[in-house]
Motif scaffolding. Structure first.
Motif, PDB file in Angstrom:
ATOM      1  N   LEU A 103      39.150 -10.620  40.473  1.00 51.80           N
ATOM      2  CA  LEU A 103      39.309 -10.050  41.809  1.00 51.80           C
ATOM      3  C   LEU A 103      40.294 -10.860  42.649  1.00 51.80           C
ATOM      4  CD1 LEU A 103      35.638  -8.981  42.552  1.00 51.80           C
ATOM      5  CD2 LEU A 103      37.606  -7.514  42.112  1.00 51.80           C
ATOM      6  N   THR A 104      40.445 -12.141  42.353  1.00 57.13           N
ATOM      7  CA  THR A 104      41.481 -12.921  43.031  1.00 57.13           C
ATOM      8  C   THR A 104      42.866 -12.438  42.612  1.00 57.13           C
ATOM      9  OG1 THR A 104      40.018 -14.851  43.120  1.00 57.13           O
ATOM     10  CG2 THR A 104      42.382 -15.241  43.412  1.00 57.13           C
ATOM     11  N   LYS A 105      43.041 -12.125  41.319  1.00 52.94           N
ATOM     12  CA  LYS A 105      44.302 -11.536  40.858  1.00 52.94           C
ATOM     13  C   LYS A 105      44.562 -10.191  41.551  1.00 52.94           C
ATOM     14  CE  LYS A 105      44.579 -13.365  36.126  1.00 52.94           C
ATOM     15  NZ  LYS A 105      44.612 -12.966  34.689  1.00 52.94           N
ATOM     16  N   VAL A 106      43.516  -9.393  41.650  1.00 50.02           N
ATOM     17  CA  VAL A 106      43.655  -8.091  42.293  1.00 50.02           C
ATOM     18  C   VAL A 106      44.100  -8.258  43.740  1.00 50.02           C
ATOM     19  CG1 VAL A 106      42.366  -6.079  43.099  1.00 50.02           C
ATOM     20  CG2 VAL A 106      42.031  -6.924  40.775  1.00 50.02           C
ATOM     21  N   SER A 121      43.452   1.468  42.951  1.00 53.28           N
ATOM     22  CA  SER A 121      42.961   1.448  41.575  1.00 53.28           C
ATOM     23  C   SER A 121      44.054   1.835  40.586  1.00 53.28           C
ATOM     24  CB  SER A 121      41.765   2.395  41.437  1.00 53.28           C
ATOM     25  OG  SER A 121      40.701   1.989  42.277  1.00 53.28           O
ATOM     26  N   LEU A 122      44.882   2.820  40.959  1.00 56.37           N
ATOM     27  CA  LEU A 122      45.967   3.227  40.071  1.00 56.37           C
ATOM     28  C   LEU A 122      46.968   2.100  39.899  1.00 56.37           C
ATOM     29  CD1 LEU A 122      46.534   6.848  41.440  1.00 56.37           C
ATOM     30  CD2 LEU A 122      45.293   6.163  39.386  1.00 56.37           C
ATOM     31  N   LEU A 123      47.298   1.400  40.980  1.00 57.59           N
ATOM     32  CA  LEU A 123      48.219   0.269  40.898  1.00 57.59           C
ATOM     33  C   LEU A 123      47.632  -0.847  40.044  1.00 57.59           C
ATOM     34  CD1 LEU A 123      50.798  -1.216  41.914  1.00 57.59           C
ATOM     35  CD2 LEU A 123      49.426  -1.983  43.865  1.00 57.59           C
ATOM     36  N   ILE A 124      46.357  -1.141  40.251  1.00 54.12           N
ATOM     37  CA  ILE A 124      45.706  -2.218  39.496  1.00 54.12           C
ATOM     38  C   ILE A 124      45.660  -1.866  38.011  1.00 54.12           C
ATOM     39  CG2 ILE A 124      43.499  -3.392  39.165  1.00 54.12           C
ATOM     40  CD1 ILE A 124      43.088  -2.974  42.234  1.00 54.12           C
ATOM     41  N   HIS A 125      45.402  -0.603  37.707  1.00 57.26           N
ATOM     42  CA  HIS A 125      45.343  -0.200  36.296  1.00 57.26           C
ATOM     43  C   HIS A 125      46.684  -0.432  35.605  1.00 57.26           C
ATOM     44  CE1 HIS A 125      45.563   2.628  32.893  1.00 57.26           C
ATOM     45  NE2 HIS A 125      44.279   2.357  32.746  1.00 57.26           N
ATOM     46  N   GLU A 170      32.447  -1.548  37.112  1.00 52.46           N
ATOM     47  CA  GLU A 170      31.906  -2.137  38.339  1.00 52.46           C
ATOM     48  C   GLU A 170      33.014  -2.735  39.198  1.00 52.46           C
ATOM     49  OE1 GLU A 170      28.982  -1.194  35.670  1.00 52.46           O
ATOM     50  OE2 GLU A 170      30.551  -2.682  35.266  1.00 52.46           O
ATOM     51  N   LEU A 171      33.974  -3.375  38.573  1.00 49.46           N
ATOM     52  CA  LEU A 171      35.073  -3.971  39.334  1.00 49.46           C
ATOM     53  C   LEU A 171      35.910  -2.895  40.012  1.00 49.46           C
ATOM     54  CD1 LEU A 171      36.136  -6.753  36.808  1.00 49.46           C
ATOM     55  CD2 LEU A 171      35.013  -7.071  39.006  1.00 49.46           C
ATOM     56  N   ASP A 172      36.130  -1.798  39.318  1.00 48.62           N
ATOM     57  CA  ASP A 172      36.908  -0.712  39.911  1.00 48.62           C
ATOM     58  C   ASP A 172      36.159  -0.094  41.090  1.00 48.62           C
ATOM     59  OD1 ASP A 172      39.219   1.047  39.909  1.00 48.62           O
ATOM     60  OD2 ASP A 172      37.858   2.596  39.205  1.00 48.62           O
ATOM     61  N   ASP A 173      34.853   0.089  40.936  1.00 49.84           N
ATOM     62  CA  ASP A 173      34.069   0.623  42.049  1.00 49.84           C
ATOM     63  C   ASP A 173      34.098  -0.325  43.244  1.00 49.84           C
ATOM     64  OD1 ASP A 173      33.446   2.797  40.513  1.00 49.84           O
ATOM     65  OD2 ASP A 173      31.471   2.052  39.905  1.00 49.84           O
ATOM     66  N   ALA A 174      33.997  -1.630  42.981  1.00 50.94           N
ATOM     67  CA  ALA A 174      34.006  -2.605  44.072  1.00 50.94           C
ATOM     68  C   ALA A 174      35.357  -2.633  44.783  1.00 50.94           C
ATOM     69  CB  ALA A 174      33.660  -3.994  43.524  1.00 50.94           C
ATOM     70  N   VAL A 175      36.434  -2.573  44.027  1.00 52.99           N
ATOM     71  CA  VAL A 175      37.766  -2.580  44.635  1.00 52.99           C
ATOM     72  C   VAL A 175      37.970  -1.321  45.468  1.00 52.99           C
ATOM     73  CG1 VAL A 175      40.232  -2.440  44.130  1.00 52.99           C
ATOM     74  CG2 VAL A 175      38.812  -4.085  42.912  1.00 52.99           C
ATOM     75  N   ARG A 176      37.540  -0.200  44.949  1.00 55.77           N
ATOM     76  CA  ARG A 176      37.713   1.064  45.680  1.00 55.77           C
ATOM     77  C   ARG A 176      36.936   1.031  47.002  1.00 55.77           C
ATOM     78  NH1 ARG A 176      35.849   3.992  42.178  1.00 55.77           N
ATOM     79  NH2 ARG A 176      37.756   4.649  41.107  1.00 55.77           N
ATOM     80  N   ALA A 177      35.716   0.481  46.982  1.00 55.70           N
ATOM     81  CA  ALA A 177      34.873   0.502  48.175  1.00 55.70           C
ATOM     82  C   ALA A 177      35.285  -0.556  49.189  1.00 55.70           C
ATOM     83  CB  ALA A 177      33.407   0.302  47.780  1.00 55.70           C
ATOM     84  N   VAL A 178      35.661  -1.753  48.715  1.00 55.68           N
ATOM     85  CA  VAL A 178      35.890  -2.873  49.637  1.00 55.68           C
ATOM     86  C   VAL A 178      37.368  -3.022  49.993  1.00 55.68           C
ATOM     87  CG1 VAL A 178      35.657  -5.369  49.928  1.00 55.68           C
ATOM     88  CG2 VAL A 178      33.866  -4.079  48.744  1.00 55.68           C
ATOM     89  N   MET A 179      38.260  -2.960  49.011  1.00 56.15           N
ATOM     90  CA  MET A 179      39.679  -3.213  49.253  1.00 56.15           C
ATOM     91  C   MET A 179      40.494  -1.944  49.446  1.00 56.15           C
ATOM     92  SD  MET A 179      40.415  -6.249  46.474  1.00 56.15           S
ATOM     93  CE  MET A 179      39.357  -7.685  46.358  1.00 56.15           C
ATOM     94  N   GLY A 180      40.003  -0.817  48.976  1.00 62.07           N
ATOM     95  CA  GLY A 180      40.782   0.415  49.043  1.00 62.07           C
ATOM     96  C   GLY A 180      40.299   1.414  50.055  1.00 62.07           C
ATOM     97  N   ASP A 181      39.269   1.040  50.841  1.00 58.65           N
ATOM     98  CA  ASP A 181      38.731   1.946  51.864  1.00 58.65           C
ATOM     99  C   ASP A 181      38.342   3.300  51.279  1.00 58.65           C
ATOM    100  OD1 ASP A 181      39.112   0.033  53.844  1.00 58.65           O
ATOM    101  OD2 ASP A 181      41.168   0.679  54.218  1.00 58.65           O
ATOM    102  N   GLY A 182      37.822   3.290  50.073  1.00 58.99           N
ATOM    103  CA  GLY A 182      37.347   4.515  49.465  1.00 58.99           C
ATOM    104  C   GLY A 182      38.393   5.359  48.776  1.00 58.99           C
ATOM    105  N   THR A 183      39.653   4.905  48.721  1.00 57.54           N
ATOM    106  CA  THR A 183      40.721   5.682  48.077  1.00 57.54           C
ATOM    107  C   THR A 183      41.004   5.130  46.687  1.00 57.54           C
ATOM    108  OG1 THR A 183      42.520   4.290  48.926  1.00 57.54           O
ATOM    109  CG2 THR A 183      41.740   6.082  50.340  1.00 57.54           C
ATOM    110  N   ASP A 184      41.689   5.960  45.873  1.00 61.16           N
ATOM    111  CA  ASP A 184      42.016   5.565  44.506  1.00 61.16           C
ATOM    112  C   ASP A 184      43.394   4.937  44.390  1.00 61.16           C
ATOM    113  OD1 ASP A 184      39.620   6.402  43.412  1.00 61.16           O
ATOM    114  OD2 ASP A 184      40.324   8.460  43.141  1.00 61.16           O
ATOM    115  N   ALA A 185      44.165   4.886  45.469  1.00 62.17           N
ATOM    116  CA  ALA A 185      45.534   4.373  45.381  1.00 62.17           C
ATOM    117  C   ALA A 185      45.590   2.946  44.845  1.00 62.17           C
ATOM    118  CB  ALA A 185      46.217   4.473  46.741  1.00 62.17           C
TER     119      ALA A 185
END
Length: 810
Positions: free
Chosen positions: A309-312, A368-372, A351-366
């Protein structure tokens, strides 16, 4: 020592370490097993021809991911790859053996047989010899192949109650701890071997009909190794093969399976690989879903969730996302909480993707696509030392890359080149030569900053498959220059059409191949003299003219090219008018393209320069005569007459009222409506035709008057042509035209009381609206910097009434 994967302290046979290719958990387990067993030799699933390349794995310049590349020497296009990442169990076993001075042997079916293909015509492709147990092979097999191929990992996951095989594998292998001190490192392999044995008893070869042949060769190599090193061996192979290697068979039976296999002469080397090409989405049979994530799990010394998550967060900050350390802390808590609720030993990608979407992405998938793309898959490109075997052409390419400071990268990037600089000119030559050789490391694209011919823009991306292209191109020469020259000469001799030769001449000029250009020019002259089709001549002219133009920019002697281009243009001038009459709709559309291409080519070839090219003006004059002949001949389709009239108008070759006269004739009541509609399409078709009608209301009135007079019976015939013509305009242009038509004939322009009406300006209606013209003065002052850079008061030119600015429009 047990032959099915586990053993106690006694030594009773080889240790069979069944693994999942490219699995960090398997890699860690293999290293622990080797430390516990300390075998006398390590046998690895892979092509035996690569035994001599093993020492290079310990080279300080070797950086995974890399791959073993095998190709047929007589046909380099027949190739196979065996990719290895830092977290691949085979790579870990190889590095452990080199560090401990233990011999390494590859035991899979030789590449000589794999590349030759089987009786069913199947040839080796990416993943041949490294097909992982449980992975569906990309592509369809020929007749006789099993209709169903089982996925062993999927079967085991389903048995364990998981609906996602990847998640099951992560839970039981990738997220499993080391077991602590004193734990038996071979126990997991024994358990996996039992599971695979049960699957093999149920499903046989599972639809992998080549596996029995491969496994027979593995058993033969294992017997040979036992004679050489004794029973103290470790075998690292796909878990699917473990039951077959533990099976008791006779040497005669195994040799019988290998009898009569086709064979070719093969060469093997190391080549760089990428994480993206390890991905299953790339079509790789033994691919994994998340190479970057697996690499992180393997390399992280501790706290993998926090480090990930630090890398993210670092990546998102680079992309201007507002991410703080508090976001990281909260995301870690959420991911760990989700893992606990879901009963997982460690938070996984889900779980990491769900956490990033909820906390860092304000509920959006944008995010997540970049991280993938950037982290989960990744764009890591491996490195191979110079000592690795390579064809001479590959070595010359590597030398050129170092000299020009043009390093191959897996991540796509744009490269802006200024051909006036020596280094950039050298880069351009290299990229053009490689394209001519069929090695598309770079693709030319449109320059954003400038349209000058001294600039080039390339989109670069190094793909592992280019190593095969290099091997294929090695038949043409030992250096890039000699190979490109030889291939250009060969293509010139075998070209079937004139346009192919002219395109080749352009490529030779861009690649700066002085020795190939005379051969190409001779082929060009021969084919131009024999080809009487004006369409072929017109199709070949633009590329030739571009070659002349680029030759001037690059300092290349293009005199011979100019002579051929001029002669070709003259033949087009003579042949075009007789070729236009009597064409049907499709033929007229094709000829219109030739008309536009020739007009653009003549514009470049006939640029006025009395000192260097005094013939330029004469060429343009003769072309104008050709266009007049086409525009005034009744037997020529309306599409071509309209287009010729438009080209003459754009070049200023029609006097006052010339366009109106030709349009009036074309739209007269005696002209068939479909022919008149074709004339309109040729005259105002294209994206710029609408602006002509917007600014010249007289032409618009002619079109409007003709359209209102079309008989009802013919209107449905001309409507599709008109819709096609006006649909190409931008929405704003169509809206303006509609307003002009609705308004009707232009009204008298507005002007201050007491002033006489303005004189009509050609092409702009009956007069100039000074109030509208004066509205642009503030913008004009801003563009010129007047009043902002100390220029004082407005110059007299801007203080005059707006009608005095008519000259500025011109």
């Amino acid at each position: 020592m047990s032959g099915r994967g586990g053993r106690t302290t006694d030594r009773c046979g080889p240790v069979l370490l069944g693994v999942r290719h490219h699995g960090p958990g398997s890699a860690r387990a293999v290293r622990a097993a080797l430390e516990q067993c300390t075998p006398a030799a390590v046998l690895i699933e892979g092509p035996p021809e690569a035994d001599e390349l093993v020492p290079l794995a310990a080279h300080e310049e070797m950086r995974p991911p890399v791959a073993l590349l095998a190709h047929a020497q007589d046909d380099p296009g027949r190739a196979a790859f065996w990719p290895l990442a830092e977290f691949s169990p085979e790579w870990v076993a190889m590095r452990w053996a080199l560090e401990h001075g233990v011999p390494v042997r590859f035991i899979d079916l030789p590449a000589a047989h794999s590349l030759a293909g089987g009786d069913d015509g199947e040839t080796a492709d990416e993943g041949t010899g490294e097909q992982e147990a449980g992975e569906q092979e990309a592509g369809e097999r020929g007749a006789g192949a099993a209709e169903v191929r089982i996925d062993p990992i999927g079967v085991l996951a389903e048995t364990a109650g998981y609906d996602d095989p990847e998640r099951w594998w992560e839970d039981v292998v990738e997220h499993r701890g080391g077991g602590g001190a004193g734990a038996d490192a071979l126990a997991p392999f024994a358990a996996l071997a039992e599971a695979m044995a049960a699957l093999r008893e149920t499903y046989g070869d599972g639809g992998h009909d080549r596996d029995p042949v491969r496994e027979a060769h593995m058993r033969l190599r294992l017997r040979a190794a036992r004679k050489e090193f004794g029973d103290d061996l470790a075998v690292v192979c796909g878990a699917w093969h473990v039951p077959a290697l533990a099976q008791r068979t006779t040497m005669t039976a195994d040799r019988q399976l290998l009898k009569g296999l086709p064979k070719v002469k093969a060469a093997v080397t190391w080549v760089p690989w990428t994480h993206r090409r390890l991905s299953r989405r790339s079509g790789y049979g033994a691919g994994i879903a998340s190479p970057g994530w697996y690499g992180h799990l393997f390399s992280a010394p501790d706290r993998p969730v926090e480090r990930w998550l630090t890398k993210v967060a670092g990546l998102l900050r680079e992309e201007d996302y507002a991410v703080s350390s508090a976001h990281v802390i909260e995301a870690v808590r959420l991911a760990e909480g989700l893992a606990t609720v879901r009963g997982r030993p460690l938070a996984g990608l889900t779980e990491l993707d769900d956490a990033v979407r909820a906390v860092m992405g304000d509920g959006t998938d944008a995010p997540s696509l970049l991280i993938h793309d950037r982290l989960v898959v990744g764009e890591v490109l491996g490195e191979v030392p110079e000592d690795a075997p390579a064809v001479p052409l590959q070595r010359d390419i590597a030398r050129s890359q170092r000299t020009l400071r043009l390093k191959p990268e897996a991540l796509e990037r744009e490269l802006e080149l200024d051909l006036r600089k020596e280094t950039d000119a050298g880069r351009s030559r290299l990229l053009h030569r490689l394209r001519l050789l069929g090695i598309p490391w770079g693709e030319p694209t449109r320059s954003r900053g400038s349209t000058g011919t001294f600039r080039e823009t390339w989109r670069l991306r190094w793909e592992p498959e280019l190593a095969v292209r290099v091997a294929e191109a090695g038949i043409w020469g030992t250096t890039v220059l000699s190979a490109a020259t030889a291939k250009a000469a060969s293509e010139a001799a075998g070209a079937a059409h004139l346009a192919e030769v002219t395109a080749l001449a352009e490529r030779c000029l861009l690649a700066e191949l002085p020795d190939a250009l005379p051969v190409v020019m001779q082929a060009l002259s021969d084919r131009a003299a024999l080809d009487a089709d004006v369409g072929h001549l017109a199709q070949a002219l633009p590329a030739l003219v571009r070659s002349v133009r680029y030759g001037d920019v690059r300092g290349t002697d293009a005199v011979a090219l100019r002579e051929v281009a001029t002669g070709l243009a003259e033949r087009v001038f003579v042949g075009l008018p007789p070729a236009c009459p009597g064409l049907d709709a499709d033929g007229a559309a094709d000829m219109r393209g030739h008309l536009d291409a020739t007009h653009q080519a003549v514009g470049l070839l006939g640029q006025p320069d009395t000192e260097r090219r005094p013939e330029g003006n004469g060429l343009r004059t003769r072309w104008a005569g050709v266009l007049r002949a086409v525009s005034e001949r009744d037997t020529v389709p309306g599409l071509l007459r309209g287009r010729a009239t438009r080209l003459l108008l754009d070049d200023g070759e029609l006097g006052d009222g010339g366009a109106e006269r030709l349009m009036g004739l074309a739209l007269s009541p005696g002209t068939p409506p479909t022919d008149a509609a074709g004339w309109i399409e040729g005259f105002v078709g294209g994206g710029d035709g609408g602006m002509l009608l917007v600014h010249d209301e007289r032409l618009l009135a002619l079109v409007d008057g003709w359209l209102t007079g079309v008989p009802d019976a013919a209107f449905t015939d001309v409507l599709p042509l008109l819709r096609r013509t006006f649909a190409e305009y931008e929405s704003g242009v169509r809206r303006t035209l509609g307003e002009l038509v609705r308004r009707g004939p232009a009204t008298a322009p507005r002007h201050p009381a007491g002033d006489a009406p303005d004189a009509a300006v050609p092409g702009f209606g009956p007069g100039l609206d000074r109030d509208r013209a004066a509205a642009v003065l503030p913008t004009l002052r801003m563009l010129l910097g007047i009043g902002q850079h100390g220029f004082g008061d407005d110059p007299p030119e801007l203080s005059r009434p707006a009608d005095d600015l008519t000259g500025a429009r011109t």
